[in-house]
Design a protein around this motif. Structure first.
Motif, PDB file in Angstrom:
ATOM      1  N   SER A  98       0.802  -1.228   0.000  1.00  0.00           N
ATOM      2  CA  SER A  98       0.000   0.000   0.000  1.00  0.00           C
ATOM      3  C   SER A  98       0.833   1.276   0.000  1.00  0.00           C
ATOM      4  O   SER A  98       0.308   2.358  -0.265  1.00  0.00           O
ATOM      5  CB  SER A  98      -0.924   0.008   1.213  1.00  0.00           C
ATOM      6  OG  SER A  98      -0.174  -0.016   2.424  1.00  0.00           O
ATOM      7  N   LEU A  99       2.135   1.182   0.302  1.00  0.00           N
ATOM      8  CA  LEU A  99       2.988   2.376   0.357  1.00  0.00           C
ATOM      9  C   LEU A  99       3.708   2.656  -0.955  1.00  0.00           C
ATOM     10  O   LEU A  99       4.464   3.623  -1.055  1.00  0.00           O
ATOM     11  CB  LEU A  99       4.015   2.235   1.482  1.00  0.00           C
ATOM     12  CG  LEU A  99       3.483   2.388   2.915  1.00  0.00           C
ATOM     13  CD1 LEU A  99       4.585   2.100   3.927  1.00  0.00           C
ATOM     14  CD2 LEU A  99       2.905   3.779   3.133  1.00  0.00           C
ATOM     15  N   ASP A 100       3.479   1.831  -1.947  1.00  0.00           N
ATOM     16  CA  ASP A 100       4.141   1.985  -3.240  1.00  0.00           C
ATOM     17  C   ASP A 100       3.411   3.029  -4.072  1.00  0.00           C
ATOM     18  O   ASP A 100       2.185   2.982  -4.196  1.00  0.00           O
ATOM     19  CB  ASP A 100       4.144   0.639  -3.969  1.00  0.00           C
ATOM     20  CG  ASP A 100       5.215   0.556  -5.040  1.00  0.00           C
ATOM     21  OD1 ASP A 100       5.892   1.562  -5.286  1.00  0.00           O
ATOM     22  OD2 ASP A 100       5.371  -0.531  -5.624  1.00  0.00           O
ATOM     23  N   ARG A 101       4.153   3.973  -4.643  1.00  0.00           N
ATOM     24  CA  ARG A 101       3.577   4.929  -5.583  1.00  0.00           C
ATOM     25  C   ARG A 101       3.882   4.430  -6.992  1.00  0.00           C
ATOM     26  O   ARG A 101       5.024   4.486  -7.442  1.00  0.00           O
ATOM     27  CB  ARG A 101       4.183   6.307  -5.368  1.00  0.00           C
ATOM     28  CG  ARG A 101       3.424   7.124  -4.286  1.00  0.00           C
ATOM     29  CD  ARG A 101       2.718   8.278  -4.952  1.00  0.00           C
ATOM     30  NE  ARG A 101       2.019   9.130  -3.981  1.00  0.00           N
ATOM     31  CZ  ARG A 101       2.596  10.083  -3.262  1.00  0.00           C
ATOM     32  NH1 ARG A 101       3.893  10.281  -3.355  1.00  0.00           N
ATOM     33  NH2 ARG A 101       1.874  10.831  -2.462  1.00  0.00           N
ATOM     34  N   VAL A 102       2.881   3.920  -7.670  1.00  0.00           N
ATOM     35  CA  VAL A 102       3.079   3.294  -8.979  1.00  0.00           C
ATOM     36  C   VAL A 102       2.862   4.310 -10.085  1.00  0.00           C
ATOM     37  O   VAL A 102       1.736   4.706 -10.375  1.00  0.00           O
ATOM     38  CB  VAL A 102       2.130   2.090  -9.156  1.00  0.00           C
ATOM     39  CG1 VAL A 102       2.366   1.433 -10.518  1.00  0.00           C
ATOM     40  CG2 VAL A 102       2.321   1.082  -8.030  1.00  0.00           C
ATOM     41  N   ARG A 103       3.959   4.744 -10.703  1.00  0.00           N
ATOM     42  CA  ARG A 103       3.857   5.666 -11.838  1.00  0.00           C
ATOM     43  C   ARG A 103       3.387   4.904 -13.075  1.00  0.00           C
ATOM     44  O   ARG A 103       3.531   3.690 -13.188  1.00  0.00           O
ATOM     45  CB  ARG A 103       5.206   6.329 -12.100  1.00  0.00           C
ATOM     46  CG  ARG A 103       5.712   7.213 -10.949  1.00  0.00           C
ATOM     47  CD  ARG A 103       4.771   8.380 -10.652  1.00  0.00           C
ATOM     48  NE  ARG A 103       5.299   9.274  -9.646  1.00  0.00           N
ATOM     49  CZ  ARG A 103       5.867  10.455  -9.916  1.00  0.00           C
ATOM     50  NH1 ARG A 103       5.982  10.870 -11.164  1.00  0.00           N
ATOM     51  NH2 ARG A 103       6.314  11.216  -8.937  1.00  0.00           N
TER      52      ARG A 103
ATOM     53  N   PRO B 105       7.223  10.940  -0.439  1.00  0.00           N
ATOM     54  CA  PRO B 105       6.775   9.541  -0.376  1.00  0.00           C
ATOM     55  C   PRO B 105       5.670   9.307   0.652  1.00  0.00           C
ATOM     56  O   PRO B 105       5.548  10.031   1.652  1.00  0.00           O
ATOM     57  CB  PRO B 105       8.049   8.787   0.021  1.00  0.00           C
ATOM     58  CG  PRO B 105       9.170   9.663  -0.428  1.00  0.00           C
ATOM     59  CD  PRO B 105       8.681  11.067  -0.240  1.00  0.00           C
ATOM     60  N   LEU B 106       4.878   8.269   0.417  1.00  0.00           N
ATOM     61  CA  LEU B 106       3.774   7.931   1.307  1.00  0.00           C
ATOM     62  C   LEU B 106       4.248   7.560   2.709  1.00  0.00           C
ATOM     63  O   LEU B 106       3.516   7.742   3.691  1.00  0.00           O
ATOM     64  CB  LEU B 106       2.957   6.780   0.713  1.00  0.00           C
ATOM     65  CG  LEU B 106       2.163   7.109  -0.561  1.00  0.00           C
ATOM     66  CD1 LEU B 106       1.556   5.843  -1.149  1.00  0.00           C
ATOM     67  CD2 LEU B 106       1.082   8.142  -0.275  1.00  0.00           C
ATOM     68  N   ILE B 107       5.463   7.043   2.820  1.00  0.00           N
ATOM     69  CA  ILE B 107       5.966   6.674   4.142  1.00  0.00           C
ATOM     70  C   ILE B 107       6.038   7.897   5.064  1.00  0.00           C
ATOM     71  O   ILE B 107       5.878   7.781   6.290  1.00  0.00           O
ATOM     72  CB  ILE B 107       7.338   5.977   4.049  1.00  0.00           C
ATOM     73  CG1 ILE B 107       7.693   5.316   5.397  1.00  0.00           C
ATOM     74  CG2 ILE B 107       8.422   6.934   3.596  1.00  0.00           C
ATOM     75  CD1 ILE B 107       8.950   4.465   5.343  1.00  0.00           C
ATOM     76  N   ASP B 108       6.241   9.103   4.502  1.00  0.00           N
ATOM     77  CA  ASP B 108       6.275  10.323   5.309  1.00  0.00           C
ATOM     78  C   ASP B 108       4.941  10.529   6.029  1.00  0.00           C
ATOM     79  O   ASP B 108       4.903  10.942   7.201  1.00  0.00           O
ATOM     80  CB  ASP B 108       6.570  11.538   4.430  1.00  0.00           C
ATOM     81  CG  ASP B 108       8.020  11.585   3.961  1.00  0.00           C
ATOM     82  OD1 ASP B 108       8.590  10.513   3.684  1.00  0.00           O
ATOM     83  OD2 ASP B 108       8.572  12.691   3.864  1.00  0.00           O
TER      84      ASP B 108
ATOM     85  N   LYS C 257      13.637   5.607   5.830  1.00  0.00           N
ATOM     86  CA  LYS C 257      13.001   6.069   4.590  1.00  0.00           C
ATOM     87  C   LYS C 257      12.593   4.883   3.718  1.00  0.00           C
ATOM     88  O   LYS C 257      12.010   5.059   2.657  1.00  0.00           O
ATOM     89  CB  LYS C 257      13.947   6.962   3.784  1.00  0.00           C
ATOM     90  CG  LYS C 257      14.709   8.086   4.480  1.00  0.00           C
ATOM     91  CD  LYS C 257      13.987   8.858   5.490  1.00  0.00           C
ATOM     92  CE  LYS C 257      14.792  10.044   6.011  1.00  0.00           C
ATOM     93  NZ  LYS C 257      15.681   9.746   7.132  1.00  0.00           N
ATOM     94  N   ASP C 258      12.922   3.670   4.183  1.00  0.00           N
ATOM     95  CA  ASP C 258      12.683   2.439   3.430  1.00  0.00           C
ATOM     96  C   ASP C 258      11.366   1.815   3.877  1.00  0.00           C
ATOM     97  O   ASP C 258      11.230   1.324   4.999  1.00  0.00           O
ATOM     98  CB  ASP C 258      13.835   1.469   3.672  1.00  0.00           C
ATOM     99  CG  ASP C 258      13.757   0.232   2.796  1.00  0.00           C
ATOM    100  OD1 ASP C 258      12.666  -0.081   2.281  1.00  0.00           O
ATOM    101  OD2 ASP C 258      14.797  -0.446   2.642  1.00  0.00           O
ATOM    102  N   LYS C 259      10.372   1.822   2.990  1.00  0.00           N
ATOM    103  CA  LYS C 259       9.063   1.283   3.356  1.00  0.00           C
ATOM    104  C   LYS C 259       9.115  -0.209   3.680  1.00  0.00           C
ATOM    105  O   LYS C 259       8.327  -0.700   4.499  1.00  0.00           O
ATOM    106  CB  LYS C 259       8.045   1.544   2.246  1.00  0.00           C
ATOM    107  CG  LYS C 259       8.318   0.830   0.920  1.00  0.00           C
ATOM    108  CD  LYS C 259       7.295   1.243  -0.128  1.00  0.00           C
ATOM    109  CE  LYS C 259       7.547   0.556  -1.460  1.00  0.00           C
ATOM    110  NZ  LYS C 259       7.319  -0.896  -1.427  1.00  0.00           N
ATOM    111  N   GLN C 260      10.036  -0.934   3.070  1.00  0.00           N
ATOM    112  CA  GLN C 260      10.116  -2.369   3.352  1.00  0.00           C
ATOM    113  C   GLN C 260      10.568  -2.613   4.785  1.00  0.00           C
ATOM    114  O   GLN C 260      10.109  -3.546   5.445  1.00  0.00           O
ATOM    115  CB  GLN C 260      11.075  -3.047   2.374  1.00  0.00           C
ATOM    116  CG  GLN C 260      10.519  -3.206   0.973  1.00  0.00           C
ATOM    117  CD  GLN C 260       9.167  -3.896   0.957  1.00  0.00           C
ATOM    118  OE1 GLN C 260       8.184  -3.375   0.422  1.00  0.00           O
ATOM    119  NE2 GLN C 260       9.086  -5.071   1.541  1.00  0.00           N
ATOM    120  N   VAL C 261      11.454  -1.765   5.290  1.00  0.00           N
ATOM    121  CA  VAL C 261      11.883  -1.884   6.679  1.00  0.00           C
ATOM    122  C   VAL C 261      10.691  -1.665   7.605  1.00  0.00           C
ATOM    123  O   VAL C 261      10.465  -2.433   8.549  1.00  0.00           O
ATOM    124  CB  VAL C 261      13.009  -0.876   6.991  1.00  0.00           C
ATOM    125  CG1 VAL C 261      13.295  -0.843   8.491  1.00  0.00           C
ATOM    126  CG2 VAL C 261      14.271  -1.233   6.216  1.00  0.00           C
TER     127      VAL C 261
END
Length: 539
Positions: free
Chosen positions: A58-63, A416-419, A521-525
């Protein structure tokens, strides 16, 4: 003979009842994608070779130009009383176009046969792209998105109340949608985990139909044997400037974005249904960063008591009296007068400013301000005064606005969405913040058409939701990817708090965030470490 015939008839009826009862119901969830394929083939619908899909978190921004990551299934996990989401990205496999005509998700079924109803607990959206031709200011090593078309608005497939498909008469609609070889198209799957759900691993199947066949796949959801607090632990207050409706208040609340209820009588239902936990009783002093000359006179105590009595008595009530007036020492005596009147009337005073020695010593022996709301840079530079405020029983909240420093998360469209997730979530928990505030969620007047572009000096600032009228929902908001990230952040905070309550020790978030200057800053973490926390709760 007659007795034997009767016995045989009874046996036949019993067997018939048994086999009928054991058969899968016509509308039962499919066991697998292959079962869907088999059923659809009977109706002449074959698996398409003209379009495909891949899945992501859900945190991925898909261009639009993103290529497949090769993943066709995803494993989700969450607690009871929270949401889990993922994205399905569709694309064409050949030249030409493919017209997507339907998108469905089955009921989620566990190994033991427990069911999470898709109709009741799954919401589907098509993601809408917003053009961005200029970049917001940047500073330091904070990551920023590039210009171009950014996915953000979430167009629902169905009316959230009637559950009926939204038609093509609106300006924007989710389906039908024409895929072209120039761009992929993501869809968003939002799953609410019911509080009464049984722990276990559930399987779901998603299906796309088109004019050139079908496509689809499977996903799993692990429901942990733990529920988040029914009433949100962290305070949440967001401003709203558009014409209010009960539907807008509810749409915001289901995403843990709490705005004042249009109808105060609805507060009890919002509290019980969404954990709605605070409300602003009014008494705005008419002073802010641009107007610090004179604050309105403090209200009469009787007026304060009257206002407080109208609200649901389990809420944390406050008066948001002034905004960003920390340096306006000329207002301090009046702020103290407000503090005395508000305390006598049974409520608190909230101001966006760091604590000061003078205001911590109010005229009634209490801190004049009860809820101090600070930017990251203010929080970091007022540690001693914050400690004093806490010793006096004050609440410490944080907020986010523009680009105020070179290290903290930024709430702008091109970040980024993680922010959006990590500030009210792991950061606020790690620094013991009691709440989060944001100035406004629907400041649409600052841009010509929010559905086309959110470009301004600070892109998208003050715009988290989109006007519902453009998708045929005149009385409500349309959420965004950023709203879902904010909601998930509040849930991260609740997850940490639940673990703290069980272990009687503060939850270790050091691998995700410890402060405004120390966060991943790493959404996977974030996602992997959160899963570990959930498994600790589950065990």
């Amino acid at each position: 003979m007659k007795i034997k015939r009767i016995a045989a008839l009874l046996l036949s009826l019993i067997l018939s009842f048994c086999f009928t009862g054991c058969e899968k119901k016509e509308n039962a969830a499919p066991d697998s994608w292959q079962e869907v394929v088999n059923q659809e083939s009977l109706e002449g619908n074959e698996v398409s070779k003209d379009f495909g899909f891949w899945v992501t978190d859900s945190l991925d921004r898909v261009r639009k130009n993103r290529k497949t990551n090769g993943k066709i299934t995803i494993e989700l996990a969450g607690a009871k009383g929270e949401y889990e989401s993922f994205q399905i990205v569709t694309f064409t496999e050949s030249s030409g176009t493919v017209k997507l005509t339907d998108f469905t998700v089955s009921d989620l079924v566990s190994e033991s046969g427990d069911v999470i109803s898709a109709e009741d607990y799954v919401t589907l959206y098509r993601e809408h792209y917003i053009k961005s031709e200029i970049q917001s200011p940047t500073s330091g090593d904070v990551i920023q998105e590039t210009t171009g078309e950014i996915p953000d608005a979430l167009i629902p497939l169905k009316n959230p109340k009637t559950k009926e498909l939204l038609g093509e008469s609106a300006r924007f609609y989710a389906l039908p949608y024409e895929l072209t070889e120039e761009a992929c198209q993501p869809f968003f799957v939002d799953i609410e985990i019911p509080r009464e759900a049984k722990a276990g691993t559930y399987k779901g199947v998603f299906t796309f139909k088109s004019d050139k066949g079908i496509q689809g796949g499977e996903f799993t959801l692990k429901v942990w044997d733990i529920a988040l607090s029914e009433v949100q632990t962290q305070g949440s207050y967001f401003g709203s400037w558009s014409t209010q409706t009960p539907q807008k208040v509810e749409e915001a609340a289901k995403n843990r974005i709490f705005i004042n209820a249009t109808n105060i009588d609805a507060e009890k239902e919002l509290y019980e249904k969404y954990g709605f936990n605070n409300a602003n009783v009014g008494f705005w002093g008419n002073v802010d960063i641009d107007n610090t000359d004179k604050m309105k006179e403090a209200p009469e105590v009787s007026k304060v008591k009257e206002a407080v009595a109208k609200h649901y008595d389990k809420l944390n009530l406050f008066a948001y009296t002034a905004d960003e007036i920390g340096g306006a020492t000329n207002l301090y005596s009046r702020i103290k007068e407000y503090g005395v009147a508000l305390h006598a009337g049974g409520t608190k005073q909230l101001i966006t400013m760091p604590p000061t020695e003078e205001l911590l010593n109010g005229d009634d022996g209490k801190s004049a301000v009860d809820i101090w709301v600070m930017l990251p840079k203010q929080f970091d530079s007022h540690t001693e005064l914050i400690a004093k405020a806490r010793d006096l029983g004050c609440e410490i909240w944080t907020y986010n606005c523009l680009v105020q420093d070179n290290y903290s998360p930024k709430w702008l469209l091109d970040y980024p969405l993680i922010d959006y997730r990590i500030h009210p979530g792991f950061i606020n928990y790690s620094i013991d913040a009691d709440g989060f505030l944001f100035w406004v969620i629907d400041n649409w007047n600052t841009v010509g058409d929010p559905w086309s572009s959110l470009d301004m000096t600070y892109n998208g600032d003050g715009i988290l939701f989109y006007p519902g009228s453009d998708v045929g929902l005149d009385d409500t908001f349309v959420p965004s990817l950023r709203v879902k990230a904010i909601r998930d952040g509040f849930e991260d905070y609740e997850l940490c708090y639940a673990l703290e309550q069980i272990n009687s020790v503060k939850t270790d978030t050091s691998k995700i965030a410890t402060s405004f200057s120390d966060w991943t800053k790493d959404k996977q973490v974030l996602l992997e470490e959160r899963s570990k926390l959930g498994n600790l709760l589950n065990n």
